[in-house]
Design an enzyme around this catalytic site. Structure first.
Site, short mmCIF file in Angstrom:
data_model
loop_
_atom_site.label_atom_id
_atom_site.label_comp_id
_atom_site.label_asym_id
_atom_site.label_seq_id
_atom_site.Cartn_x
_atom_site.Cartn_y
_atom_site.Cartn_z
N ARG A 1011 0.86 -1.19 0.00
CA ARG A 1011 0.00 0.00 0.00
C ARG A 1011 0.89 1.24 0.00
O ARG A 1011 1.86 1.31 0.76
CB ARG A 1011 -0.88 -0.03 1.24
CG ARG A 1011 -1.97 1.01 1.25
CD ARG A 1011 -2.75 0.93 2.54
NE ARG A 1011 -3.57 -0.28 2.62
CZ ARG A 1011 -3.97 -0.81 3.77
NH1 ARG A 1011 -3.63 -0.27 4.92
NH2 ARG A 1011 -4.71 -1.89 3.78
N ARG A 1080 -1.59 6.62 9.51
CA ARG A 1080 -1.57 6.14 8.12
C ARG A 1080 -1.83 7.27 7.14
O ARG A 1080 -1.83 8.43 7.50
CB ARG A 1080 -2.59 5.04 7.98
CG ARG A 1080 -2.27 3.89 8.94
CD ARG A 1080 -3.16 2.75 8.67
NE ARG A 1080 -2.80 1.59 9.44
CZ ARG A 1080 -3.42 0.43 9.32
NH1 ARG A 1080 -4.40 0.30 8.46
NH2 ARG A 1080 -3.05 -0.60 10.03
N LYS A 1150 -3.78 1.09 14.90
CA LYS A 1150 -3.67 1.99 13.75
C LYS A 1150 -4.31 3.34 14.06
O LYS A 1150 -5.16 3.45 14.96
CB LYS A 1150 -4.34 1.37 12.54
CG LYS A 1150 -5.78 0.96 12.75
CD LYS A 1150 -6.26 0.20 11.51
CE LYS A 1150 -7.45 -0.67 11.82
NZ LYS A 1150 -7.81 -1.56 10.73
N LYS A 1152 -5.85 6.97 12.12
CA LYS A 1152 -6.24 7.50 10.81
C LYS A 1152 -6.73 8.94 10.91
O LYS A 1152 -7.51 9.26 11.81
CB LYS A 1152 -7.35 6.64 10.22
CG LYS A 1152 -6.93 5.20 9.97
CD LYS A 1152 -8.10 4.35 9.55
CE LYS A 1152 -7.64 2.93 9.26
NZ LYS A 1152 -8.77 2.05 8.91
N CYS A 1371 -14.96 -3.43 0.02
CA CYS A 1371 -13.55 -3.65 0.32
C CYS A 1371 -13.03 -4.79 -0.54
O CYS A 1371 -13.77 -5.42 -1.27
CB CYS A 1371 -13.39 -3.98 1.79
SG CYS A 1371 -13.94 -5.65 2.16
N CYS A 1377 -7.45 -10.85 1.10
CA CYS A 1377 -7.48 -10.41 2.49
C CYS A 1377 -7.63 -11.62 3.42
O CYS A 1377 -8.60 -12.38 3.33
CB CYS A 1377 -8.62 -9.44 2.72
SG CYS A 1377 -8.70 -8.98 4.45
N CYS A 1416 -15.60 -8.55 6.16
CA CYS A 1416 -15.52 -8.86 7.59
C CYS A 1416 -15.81 -7.59 8.37
O CYS A 1416 -15.87 -6.50 7.81
CB CYS A 1416 -14.13 -9.41 7.93
SG CYS A 1416 -12.90 -8.15 8.25
N CYS A 1420 -13.35 -2.04 6.33
CA CYS A 1420 -12.50 -1.16 5.52
C CYS A 1420 -13.30 -0.22 4.61
O CYS A 1420 -12.84 0.87 4.31
CB CYS A 1420 -11.51 -1.97 4.69
SG CYS A 1420 -10.35 -2.83 5.73
S1 SF4 Z 1 -13.12 -5.19 5.66
FE1 SF4 Z 1 -12.27 -7.11 6.33
S2 SF4 Z 1 -12.41 -8.37 4.54
FE2 SF4 Z 1 -12.63 -6.32 3.83
S3 SF4 Z 1 -10.56 -5.74 3.28
FE3 SF4 Z 1 -10.93 -5.02 5.35
S4 SF4 Z 1 -10.12 -6.63 6.61
FE4 SF4 Z 1 -10.39 -7.51 4.59
#
Ligand code: SF4
Length: 1514
Positions: A1011, A1080, A1150, A1152, A1371, A1377, A1416, A1420
């Site tokens: 990244r 970040r 983290k 942000k 995401c 991931c 998940c 993100c």
């Molecule tokens: S939300 Fe969860 S599944 Fe989606 S990119 Fe972020 S860590 Fe991975």
């Protein structure tokens, strides 16, 4: 009452099923069923047993174009009774197989095609193959003859083709069970089952001869037979099979004769078959009352004329005869052959009345290629030769066209009149010659998914493209199946090449002539001749020349114009399927390669990797690539569009350029033609990764140009290819160049090897344990997320400490055969999917479940399971909670295991999660093993935490350097994994490939995500090109624009990491602190319409980013220094690192920071640790920022202590001090954040625990001054506005829609190439937005036309999507991931497509509704601020949230838990409809959901879990 059968195919399918061990069901394609297949499926799923074996019949489905009869060999040779259900158009191409299979008792049921007007030439063409041919016409006949065919095959040991027309479809009842009982020879069947033929050869004769047993001199025969491979002098009573090889019966025959007669075997004769058929017909008659015979005659015994019908309309003629007024046909009879082969012509005079003087032969053959039809000649031979020739009837040939009930009387009248005439006309046609319109043969369909490759060919070669065997090319009179074959295409291309050659010769002559009207013509002809063989130039010259010739109008010009398509140098292609890789198609491929002609072949292979694994050896396809490379004169490429689009382009261009034959093997695996792109992509990836489908290009002439002949583009290749390369002496070079590749190709994938590895590993452990004294305890675990594994390891340690000989291992590494010998064994399993075992437990579970050899009488066991009792909301699904553990426990008891401790169930819902149940269970276990009161147990060392790793890392160095240098694995150590995050890179593994690699005994497909740090998401055009280069050279050839405005690369393998990092730094970007427990990437609104203001705000973002960047020199040292730099450093120049802001342990989690510029909240200012809202002065300049703290998204499912939170206002600060405010907020968090529990370590919890005001006070204390009052502001939305805008300085900006931020090329949309082309001419910026879209920024008016042209060319200007899609965001999730529980980026577009219909229907197409999805709860894509959101819970299951604020100001709330697509659609569709009908003026979707009361409003983070619409209750 027996169920009715509606069609002949259904009746036949049922008999085939009941009379065979294996039915090969041939289908047009896997998604298009045949007329037999639904019946077969129904029977198979009903569990009905074969009447012979009393086992369930196996139904194998084969595609029509995949050389279907290849599938017969394997079961037939292994002693199975096989039948095939197919149509007549597979027969001709299968002739070589028919010859070979004629001595096996296989039955082929063949429905005649086209159904409305069948062509019997397919039957006459195979009449010499040695098979028995039986025919039928109606449903009833088809049923009876199907029985006869099976009975005859068993009796005779020979293959039988039962062909039948399907035009008459009357309902019949299921067969009388007594019929099968009596007709099928069971003893013969078991005789065949005992005989296996050991051959894999498809070319040589198997040496199998159908035999019958004969006692002494006696004839007729004992109707018995069997497969015998004749061995000289061994055919005696003891070895020769009697009734099909049943030796006991052979003995009884011998003894019954009471004389010493020898039983011998001899090949079956046609007389035997006649006798057998007659006796079978007799059985049918006895059971059903319906009579059949070898020849069947209807009519008076004093008939003078007879009509012999070979077609589908015998019954129609019989009906006419029967219904005719008396006198009309008094002396006419109808005859037909029930048994067409062997031909029993000698018996015909027995059936035919002696009075018959003339016979009309009616043959239903569509395109007769000889003067006389085959049946006519048969009849002539038997009637007009030999002793009976005197007075034998004369035979008159007729062509039988299409007739139906209405036209049959007239047709018969015509035939009889012809017979009655003195000199009848030969070859008279009766009926409609071409048949009805529906009788046109259906074209084989090109599966939709295959268009991907066709599109690329079209794009590359445009009007130069000539596909010889294209399905839409008119090929008068040629069957579509034939026209699609390689032989046909090859022939037509040869003709084309000849034609062009003669055009060139013609032009050569004419160029010197004076035959033209205009002076320019000859000049242009000469010009064209010079470039005729050049692809591009010939096309240009051709255009000019054609125009001139058009103008010229002379005869010579007109003659040339007839072939004007040939002026361009065509790109000539033959398109084929993997059917060409089977034996029959392969011969055509051979012709093309051997010809050396400049012809390109594109062979699309669609067999999925997983299906291939199950394929039998006889069906193995030829490796066309290897074959062509061995030839040495062909260009060969193996490509896969879903793996590497660019490689496909290269291969096709090179194939076109190559002067000789080229073969491009293209992979496109699918099970069903409507498979989703995602499924095809996953299959492709697995096949490429595992080396089943290697990507390579091979140009035998490259060496002459100083390049390598062979270029390998994927990591792995299969063994055969490796051997080829070794021989070609290329391998040494490859190995030298790429050591990783060498390691890969040396891997062995054999199953036996893996098993051996399992055994060795366990034995090695056992040896180690010998040294210990206590009782043994084996612990096996199945783990998805690592919890079960951790428990097992912990149990192992603690067991050891108690003196036990403990050993822990994953279930799939445990050799099941050891289970009987265990003393104490413990199973620990978590719960996956719908109550299934995790992947690494499934194979052992299957073995334990199904094994009949396990007896655990001496084994003590216990099971502990991990699950979540709230995971399944529906009552009926509760059974899935901890199901694997419960099932295993039950099964172990069943097989005699002694329970050590009752099954233990760990529940995520317990106060301490699964630990609660575990602690209790473990205590009982020690007690049961008698080691609960062990004194002096050492304290267990505390687990190593992230904090420890950071502290010990020496400012983020760890052992990263050493890990990178280790070439034995593509992974790095677990602690370095944590540290590399701070450097902007994560180790991941491709989850699409996990299972298959595991099955292959390989380590996961590790690769890194990188990244960048890109404050405010602003990049130059040059940087864009550099990023694009990096993705192509080192990554997976795509880029992700992230939700935090930066570039992300996926699929970077370890040995490319340094180079990638260097390339990024060369582009004046960095990756440091892009991930990890640090500040970040700093975000900033893109606001394209406000140029000056953007500049000012962006400068602040940049300043904050620079100010908070870590100081460690580790980044530079690891990634950017080369060996020489390091030597200098070691020589005494080492810098002692320190981190003035962070300290050695950095932040607890983290951190942000984001900036939003009202009214655009496109960076979701409420979702970050620090949110800054830019405030304008009255004059439009930047006044400063309102400061919010404590926003954050990450949550853990089912853990109510975690929740998302929107930021809280703490005041206002001027621009020049804002970086200091950010610093101080960060420092308070550094010193007060929870470093013990990472789930509770985010700033949002610190703020809530401490209180906003207290936190603010601490910040102000550090600042030494007070923040000002928060200033008023207003937000409209948090989405992007697409299309062109002009800013106040006159520059133009275009916001492109980039779905979920993925920059990639597909055959349909070359977005990546387009953006690269754009970057080459663009002088302004590329701005990445917080919604993952892209702004082409700062375009001057004068540059607009060129930019717009390019955008139009690559369709980058298209944003005509629904408001829902434009406002959506997902995401990455699968496959890269590691945290993903469900698909996101790859699935959201699909889901949206499924609801768009409702939006259109209810006028919501242009309404923006913010929909977000993540794989998940890490969140993100900031799902909890969306109006409607889906968060992955398990593969294919999502939690659904409603009620978020339209401009990101309000959190949403759980509406449903763990729902799948069907349920999602069932909720969303009516909800949108309601929204359309009931919303108030201007009301947003999220607000609407709250107003109508289907979801409660979430007022703050802490209230996120309150008043949810669906409590997860028992
Ligand atoms: S939300 Fe969860 S599944 Fe989606 S990119 Fe972020 S860590 Fe991975």
């Amino acid at each position: 009452m027996a169920a009715a059968l509606n069609t002949p195919e259904e009746a036949v399918a049922r008999i085939a099923y009941l009379s065979s061990d294996v039915v090969i069901s041939v289908q047009p394609s896997l998604s298009v069923p045949s007329a037999y297949s639904s019946k077969l499926e129904e029977l198979a799923s009903s569990g009905l047993k074969c009447a012979l074996s009393k086992e369930t019949t196996e139904v194998q489905t084969v595609r029509q174009n995949a050389d279907p009869l290849l599938s017969v060999y394997q079961p037939a040779r292994s002693g199975k009774i096989v039948s095939v259900t197919t149509t007549s158009n597979t027969l001709i191409t299968s002739i070589p197989h028919l010859y070979k299979l004629s001595n096996y008792p296989v039955v082929f049921h063949v429905s005649m095609q086209p159904a409305a007007f069948p062509d019997y030439s397919e039957i006459t063409s195979i009449r010499q193959t040695g098979l028995i041919l039986l025919q039928s016409e109606s449903t009833q006949e088809a049923q009876d003859m199907a029985v006869a065919a099976h009975a005859l095959a068993l009796k005779s040991g020979k293959a039988v083709i039962h062909f039948f027309s399907t035009s008459s479809q009357t309902e019949v009842a299921e067969e009388d069970s007594a019929l099968l009982e009596r007709a099928l020879d069971r003893a013969a069947a078991s005789g065949f089952r005992e005989k296996t033929v050991d051959s894999n050869n498809l070319y040589a004769d198997d040496g199998v001869v159908a035999q019958t047993a004969q006692v002494g001199e006696l004839t007729p025969v004992i109707p018995a037979s069997g497969l015998v491979t004749p061995e000289p002098a061994s055919i005696t009573a003891s070895t020769a099979p009697s009734t099909a090889g049943d030796s006991t019966q052979a003995t009884s025959v011998t003894s019954a004769s009471s004389v010493d007669l020898e039983v011998t075997s001899r090949p079956i004769t046609s007389d035997d078959i006649f006798a057998q058929a007659t006796s079978i017909f007799a059985v049918i008659k006895e059971v059903t009352g319906r009579s059949y015979s070898v020849f069947e005659y209807t009519g008076p015994q004093h008939a003078e004329h007879a009509v012999f019908v070979f077609g589908s309309t015998t019954q129609l003629f019989r009906d006419v005869l029967n219904n005719a007024p008396s006198g009309e046909y008094d002396k006419v009879g109808i005859i037909s052959a029930r048994l067409y082969r062997p031909w029993f012509g000698a018996h015909l005079p027995n059936v035919l009345p002696k009075s018959v003087s003339k016979i009309a032969v009616l043959e239903q053959i569509h395109r007769q290629t000889t003067r006389w039809g085959p049946l006519f000649l048969d009849l002539l031979t038997c009637l007009r030769t030999g002793p009976s020739v005197q007075g034998a009837p004369s035979v008159v040939a007729h062509k039988l066209g299409y007739i139906n009930e209405e036209t049959a009387p007239q047709a018969l009248r015509g035939v009889v009149q012809n017979l009655r005439s003195e000199s009848p006309i030969q070859n008279l046609s009766v009926g409609l010659e071409n048949g009805p319109p529906e009788a046109i043969e259906a074209k084989p369909e090109q599966p939709g998914v295959e268009f991907a490759y066709m599109k690329i060919l079209d794009q590359l070669f445009g009007s130069r493209l000539h596909v010889a065997n294209s399905l839409d090319r008119p090929n008068a009179g040629i069957s579509a199946t034939i026209a699609a074959s390689p032989e046909y295409g090859y022939g037509s291309l040869l003709a084309r090449l000849e034609k062009r050659k003669s055009l060139v010769e013609k032009v050569e002559k004419l160029a010197k002539s004076s035959d033209f009207a205009t002076p320019g013509a000859t000049e242009l002809l000469s010009k064209w001749l010079l470039v005729a063989e050049d692809e591009t130039k010939s096309a240009e010259a051709a255009e000019e020349l054609i125009q001139q010739l058009d103008k010229d109008g002379s005869k010579a010009a007109q003659a040339l114009l007839e072939d004007k398509a040939l002026f361009k140098k065509e790109s000539r292609w033959l398109i084929g399927s993997d059917a060409w890789a089977y034996d029959l198609g392969n011969s055509g491929v051979h012709h093309v390669i051997a010809s050396g002609k400049n012809i390109n072949m594109l062979v699309i292979d669609s067999t999925p990797y997983s299906q291939r694994a199950a394929a039998d050896a006889a069906r193995r396809k030829k490796d066309i690539g290897l074959y062509a490379m061995n030839f040495g004169n062909a260009y060969v490429a193996s490509v896969a569009v879903y793996s590497s689009y660019t490689q496909v382009l290269h291969a096709m261009l090179e194939a076109d350029k190559f002067d000789g034959p080229s073969v491009v093997l293209a992979y496109l695996p699918y099970n069903k033609e409507d498979d989703s792109a995602l499924t095809v992509m996953k299959e492709t990836k697995t096949a490429v990764d595992i080396g089943y489908w290697p990507l390579y290009r091979y140009d035998p002439t490259a060496e002459e140009r100083g390049a390598d002949n062979f270029t390998l583009e994927s990591e792995r290749i299969k063994k055969e290819l490796k051997e080829f390369l070794a021989r070609e002496n290329h391998l040494t070079q490859l190995v030298k160049r790429n050591p990783v590749f060498a390691a890969n190709i040396a891997q062995s994938y054999g199953k036996e090897v893996r098993q051996q590895q399992k055994r060795n590993a366990k034995d090695a452990f056992a040896k180690l344990l010998d040294g210990l004294s206590g009782p043994p305890l084996t612990i096996v675990f199945a783990s998805d997320g690592g919890n079960a594994q951790n428990l097992a390891k912990r149990l192992e340690r603690r067991g050891k400490a108690r003196g036990l000989k403990t050993l822990a291992m994953p279930m799939d590494e445990y050799p099941v055969e050891d289970l009987n010998n265990e003393e104490n064994i413990v199973f620990i399993s978590s719960t996956a999917g719908q109550g299934e075992f995790p992947m690494n437990g499934r194979s052992l579970w299957e073995e334990v479940k199904n094994s009949t050899d396990l007896d655990l009488a001496t084994v003590n066991y216990s099971v502990f399971g991990l699950g979540d009792s709230h995971y399944w909301p529906r009552k009926q699904d509760k059974i899935y909670y901890n199901k694997p553990a419960k099932d295993l426990d039950r099964r172990l008891q069943e097989i005699g295991g002694k329970v050590l401790v009752e099954v233990g169930l760990g529940d995520d819902q317990d106060p301490d999660g699964y630990h609660t149940g575990y602690a209790d269970w473990e205590a009982k276990l020690w007690k049961a093993l008698g080691v609960d009161n062990v004194e002096g147990l050492a304290d267990e060392p505390p687990p190593i935490t992230n904090e420890d790793i950071k502290a010990a890392s020496n400012y983020l160095r760890g052992t990263i350097e050493e890990g990178l240098a280790d070439t034995s694995t593509l992974a790095i150590s677990a602690s370095d994994m944590q540290l590399t995050k701070f450097h902007g890179t994560y180790m991941q593994d491709d989850r699409d490939l996990r299972d298959e690699r595991k099955a292959q005994g390989l380590e996961p497909a590790y690769a890194f995500m990188i990244r960048c740090r890109l404050p405010g998401g602003v990049a130059t055009a040059q940087q864009w090109i550099q990023m694009d280069d990096i993705s192509n050279a080192f990554g997976n050839k795509t880029m992700k624009l992230t939700t935090r405005q930066t570039f992300q690369f996926h699929g970077v393998v370890k040995y490319n990491l340094k180079n990638s990092m260097r390339a990024i730094n060369k582009a004046l970007l960095t990756t440091i602190a892009a991930c990890g427990d640090v500040n970040r990437n700093v975000m900033c609104s893109s606001i394209p319409a406000q140029s000056a203001f953007h500049t000012a705000v962006h400068a602040c973002a940049k300043r904050i980013s620079d100010h908070l960047i870590p100081s460690t020199t580790a980044y530079h040292e690891i990634w950017l220094m080369d060996e020489n730099d390091k030597k200098v450093q070691v020589a005494g120049d080492a810098v002692v690192d320190h981190e003035p802001l962070y300290g050695p342990t950095y932040l607890p989690r983290k951190f942000k920071v984001t900036i939003a510029v009202p009214p655009h909240n496109d960076t979701d200012v409420y979702a970050h640790d620090i949110g800054l809202i830019a405030i304008k002065n009255e004059d439009g300049t930047l006044a400063g920022f309102n400061v919010l703290i404590g926003g954050g998204m990450g949550v853990t499912h089912n853990n109510k202590k975690t929740y998302p939170r929107t930021g809280s206002h703490i005041g206002f600060a001027p621009p020049d001090k804002i970086h200091l405010v950010c610093e101080k907020v960060m420092l308070v968090q550094r010193d007060n954040g929870d470093r013990k529990d990472r789930k509770h370590a985010r700033l949002k919890y610190t703020v809530d625990d401490m209180g906003v005001e207290v936190y603010k006070g601490k910040v102000e204390e550090l600042l030494g001054w007070k923040l000002e009052e928060t200033r008023p502001f207003h937000f409209d939305s948090n989405i992007d506005t697409f299309g062109w805008v002009k800013d106040e300085t006159g520059l133009n900006h275009f916001t492109c829609f980039i779905e979920n931020g993925r920059i990639e090329d597909t055959p349909e949309f070359q977005m990546k190439t387009g953006l690269r082309e754009l970057a080459k001419i663009h002088k302004g910026q590329f701005r990445l937005t917080g919604n993952q879209h892209l702004i082409i920024s700062n375009v001057a008016d004068e540059d607009l036309p060129a930019i717009k042209d390019l955008m139009a060319k690559y369709k980058l200007d298209n944003y005509q999507y629904t408001g829902l899609r434009l406002s959506s965001s997902a995401c990455v999730a699968f496959p890269t991931c590691g945290l993903a529980m469900a698909e996101s980026e790859r699935y959201l577009p699909v889901l949206i497509s499924k609801v768009e219909g409702v939006l259109e229907e209810h006028g919501l197409r242009h309404d923006s509704v913010v929909m977000r999805m993540t794989g998940c709860p890490n969140g993100c894509a900031r799902p909890w601020l969306a109006e409607i959101a889906f968060v992955g819970k398990a593969y294919g299951a999502y939690n659904m949230y409603l009620g978020g604020g339209y401009h990101g100001q309000r959190l949403n709330k759980l509406y449903r838990s763990s729902i799948k697509e069907e349920e999602i659609l069932a909720i969303v569709r009516p909800l949108f409809k309601r929204y359309a009908l009931e919303r108030e003026e201007g009301e947003r979707f999220g607000d609407f959901c709250i107003r109508i009361g289907i979801i409660a409003e979430t007022t703050e983070g802490k209230a996120f879990h309150d008043n949810v619409a669906e409590e997860e209750t028992e």
